[in-house]
Design an enzyme around this catalytic site. Structure first.
Site, mmCIF file in Angstrom:
data_model
loop_
_atom_site.group_PDB
_atom_site.id
_atom_site.type_symbol
_atom_site.label_atom_id
_atom_site.label_comp_id
_atom_site.label_asym_id
_atom_site.label_seq_id
_atom_site.Cartn_x
_atom_site.Cartn_y
_atom_site.Cartn_z
ATOM 1 C CE LYS A 120 16.663 23.131 77.941
ATOM 2 N NZ LYS A 120 15.287 23.102 78.435
ATOM 3 C CG ASP A 144 9.681 22.522 85.796
ATOM 4 O OD1 ASP A 144 9.264 23.050 86.846
ATOM 5 O OD2 ASP A 144 10.883 22.473 85.486
HETATM 6 P P1 ADP Z 1 16.072 24.542 81.829
HETATM 7 O O1 ADP Z 1 15.559 23.235 81.366
HETATM 8 O O2 ADP Z 1 17.498 24.453 82.210
HETATM 9 O O3 ADP Z 1 15.206 25.189 82.859
HETATM 10 P P2 ADP Z 1 14.849 26.285 79.870
HETATM 11 O O4 ADP Z 1 14.422 25.609 78.625
HETATM 12 O O5 ADP Z 1 13.786 26.548 80.877
HETATM 13 O O6 ADP Z 1 16.060 25.500 80.538
HETATM 14 O O7 ADP Z 1 15.578 27.634 79.460
HETATM 15 C C1 ADP Z 1 16.211 28.478 80.417
HETATM 16 C C2 ADP Z 1 15.977 29.914 80.053
HETATM 17 O O8 ADP Z 1 16.478 30.181 78.752
HETATM 18 C C3 ADP Z 1 14.497 30.247 79.993
HETATM 19 O O9 ADP Z 1 14.033 30.703 81.239
HETATM 20 C C4 ADP Z 1 14.432 31.320 78.956
HETATM 21 O O10 ADP Z 1 14.650 32.570 79.534
HETATM 22 C C5 ADP Z 1 15.603 31.018 78.023
HETATM 23 N N1 ADP Z 1 15.116 30.313 76.841
HETATM 24 C C6 ADP Z 1 14.978 28.988 76.692
HETATM 25 N N2 ADP Z 1 14.530 28.661 75.476
HETATM 26 C C7 ADP Z 1 14.367 29.809 74.815
HETATM 27 C C8 ADP Z 1 13.905 30.160 73.492
HETATM 28 N N3 ADP Z 1 13.546 29.230 72.618
HETATM 29 N N4 ADP Z 1 13.878 31.456 73.163
HETATM 30 C C9 ADP Z 1 14.266 32.399 74.035
HETATM 31 N N5 ADP Z 1 14.689 32.152 75.280
HETATM 32 C C10 ADP Z 1 14.743 30.877 75.687
HETATM 33 MG MG MG Z 2 13.275 25.834 82.672
#
Ligand code: ADP
Ligand code: MG
Length: 545
Positions: free
Chosen positions: A123, A228
């Protein structure tokens, strides 16, 4: 959305990395880092450093900027990504990067793998698009100036996310297993499944509903509120098991607005179940149901996540104020002085309008941000971009992952071959060198001095006519004309005039010396400041990790 230009890693040498790091250090106390400072921090010769700077700018890892007062470089998202990837790969946490599999409101998510070909989620926090814009406009920007850069905010978000994820995972909460983090990047377990927002049918909505409500209460019993908790941050696998993600906005149950955040999390789930599955229950938890069992909030605060960082939380998610500065629908109630300014991030997507601030005041900021985005979007390196097919917004299900791996690019080997395989075009001689241009600029004091000199010139030119103080010439004149007679031949008015002129000349010369001396002290001062700058930027190295 920024593209992750991983293939570029194989073409960059150690010096490129050095210069990039120097810019990062310089950005601790400069929005735009002057080339001379970069060269000093990187301990490289100016010419060589300028060449590398041009190359890095060409590949959009740096952006060149020029304002009225300063010209230099700043790091782009791509440059920052590169630094984090390089560190994570040197720690052998990851060795290859695959497809983009998710896009968050303020992040880009990629599949990555280590040497054993184990897959993880990477991320990359991209703070500063919406929040930074708002922040600069609505808050006391100058007070927080040094902390307002997107570098700082993104790094803060990653650090916070990692700290919470680790604490929750240790307590067996259903969260991805955290692996490592660096700068704005967090590496974690790749969760199989889909975000709840993509699920349209559930075997047993009631049981999932209860599970989610229990999770909210369990978190609160440990002193935490997700902040959130909605369908975008809950992943559901094929067995309907839930995994909670996205933690940078978490708050403590002792936060002045804790109850409000708690109720909002509960409401998000109730509304979603009602809307999507037409499921409504009279049973839902309230803040009073919390029975505190442990204080994860305090534990996390006591760990690496420092007090200073907590104080800066308000900088992370200022949502709650809309564009006009009014409180948004989901903003918390008025707070006491203690909690003032600590807003939680508004719920994602469906719940919040994408902030497009077009007020005049924000223009400058928007420009800055836009230019950052633009620079990333306009990566013209087709061969590199094709390696990473960005799948915007598309979540790759477990089955698709094998395919994703096929397009994975391995850069671990490249690091070894780096020195041999520099293919970056040499741009020397092409276009203007911004750094050289800097040197071309005339210093205002020097301009004034040369004007002053020009004023003196007619007098000096006439010197040959008067020779009043020139011993050698006077001697000649005396010998040629004779001692007594020669004196009588010069009219006294002319002598007076000459003396007056000469005095004026001496005074002017003294004035010029004083001016030069002042000028020199200005230079000394500048040089001292410059040295101080270098020192503080280098000192910042540890801060920037
Ligand atoms: P933000 O803080 O920008 O909202 P998120 O952590 O919610 O970011 O991640 C955005 C998207 O990425 C999530 O909705 C999910 O679909 C995907 N995602 C995030 N982390 C993971 C993970 N560990 N494994 C698989 N998909 C993930
Ligand atoms: Mg998110």
């Amino acid at each position: 959305m920024g593209k992750l230009n991983v293939a570029l890693l194989r073409y960059l040498s150690r010096d490129h990395f050095r210069v990039l790091t120097a810019v990062e250090m310089g950005m601790k106390n400069h929005e735009i880092v002057p080339p001379s400072l970069i060269a000093s921090i990187a301990s490289l010769k100016h010419g060589g450093c300028n060449k590398i700077l041009r190359e890095l700018a060409k590949h959009k890892l740096l952006a060149y900027e020029q304002t009225k007062t300063v010209q230099g470089y700043r790091l782009t998202n791509g440059g920052y990504d590169y630094l984090a990837l390089k560190t994570l790969s040197s720690r052998q946490v990851i060795c290859s990067v695959g497809n983009q599999m998710g896009v968050g409101k303020e992040s880009d998510i990629y599949i990555v793998a280590n040497e054993e070909e184990e897959q993880f989620a990477l991320k990359l926090h991209r703070l500063g698009r919406t929040s930074f814009r708002n922040l600069k406009n609505k808050r006391d920007y100058h007070k927080h100036r040094h902390k307002m850069s997107w570098l700082y905010l993104s790094r803060l978000a990653a650090m916070k996310e990692f700290a919470y994820m680790k604490a929750l995972h240790d307590r067996k909460f259903p969260v991805p297993k955290p692996c490592d983090y660096n700068r704005h990047a967090v590496v974690m377990e790749l969760v199989s499944g889909y975000p709840l927002c993509q699920v349209h049918h559930l075997e047993d909505p009631a049981s999932l509903y209860s599970e989610l409500m229990e999770l909210i209460v369990k978190l609160a019993n440990c002193g935490l509120i997700h902040g959130d908790f909605n369908e975008f941050n809950l992943m559901l696998d094929n067995e309907d098991r839930i995994t909670m993600i996205d933690f940078p906005q978490m708050v403590s149950t002792s936060h002045p607005n804790a109850e409000w955040y708690f109720d909002r999390d509960v409401k998000c789930i109730r509304d979603f179940f009602m809307k999507r599955f037409s499921y409504e229950s009279e049973l839902y938890p309230t803040f009073k149901d919390i029975r505190k069992e442990c204080s994860l909030d305090i534990e996390i605060a006591a760990s690496g996540y420092t007090k200073e960082m907590q104080e800066d939380d308000e900088l992370l998610y200022p949502a709650g104020l809309d564009d006009e500065g009014h409180k948004a629908e989901f903003s918390p109630p008025e707070q006491g002085a203690e909690g003032k300014g600590r807003f939680c991030r508004a719920p994602e997507r469906g719940f919040t309008d994408e902030v497009e601030d077009d007020s005049e005041e924000s223009e400058q900021t928007s420009e800055e941000e836009d230019s950052a985005d633009e620079s990333e979007q306009s990566l013209g390196l087709k061969e590199l971009c094709s390696v990473l097919q960005s799948v915007e917004g598309q979540i790759i299900a477990a089955g698709d992952r094998a395919e994703a791996t096929s397009s994975v690019i391995d850069f671990s080997e490249d690091n070894k071959k780096i020195e041999k395989s520099i293919k970056i075009e040499d741009q020397t001689g092409q276009g203007e060198d911004p750094a050289d241009k800097e040197n071309e600029d005339e210093c205002p004091e020097l301009v004034d001095l040369s004007r002053l000199n020009r004023e003196f010139r007619p007098f000096r030119d006439n010197e040959s006519m008067f020779h009043i103080n020139d011993h050698r010439t006077r001697t000649t004149s005396v010998t040629s004309v004779g001692s007594a007679g020669s004196r009588s031949t010069i009219p006294p008015e002319l002598v007076k005039q000459k003396i007056k002129h000469q005095l004026t000349k001496q005074q002017k010369a003294a004035a010029r010396r004083r001016l030069q001396k002042g000028e020199a002290s200005v230079y000394t001062k500048q040089r001292r400041e410059h040295m101080q700058n270098i020192k503080s930027s280098v000192d910042a190295a540890s801060f920037w990790g």
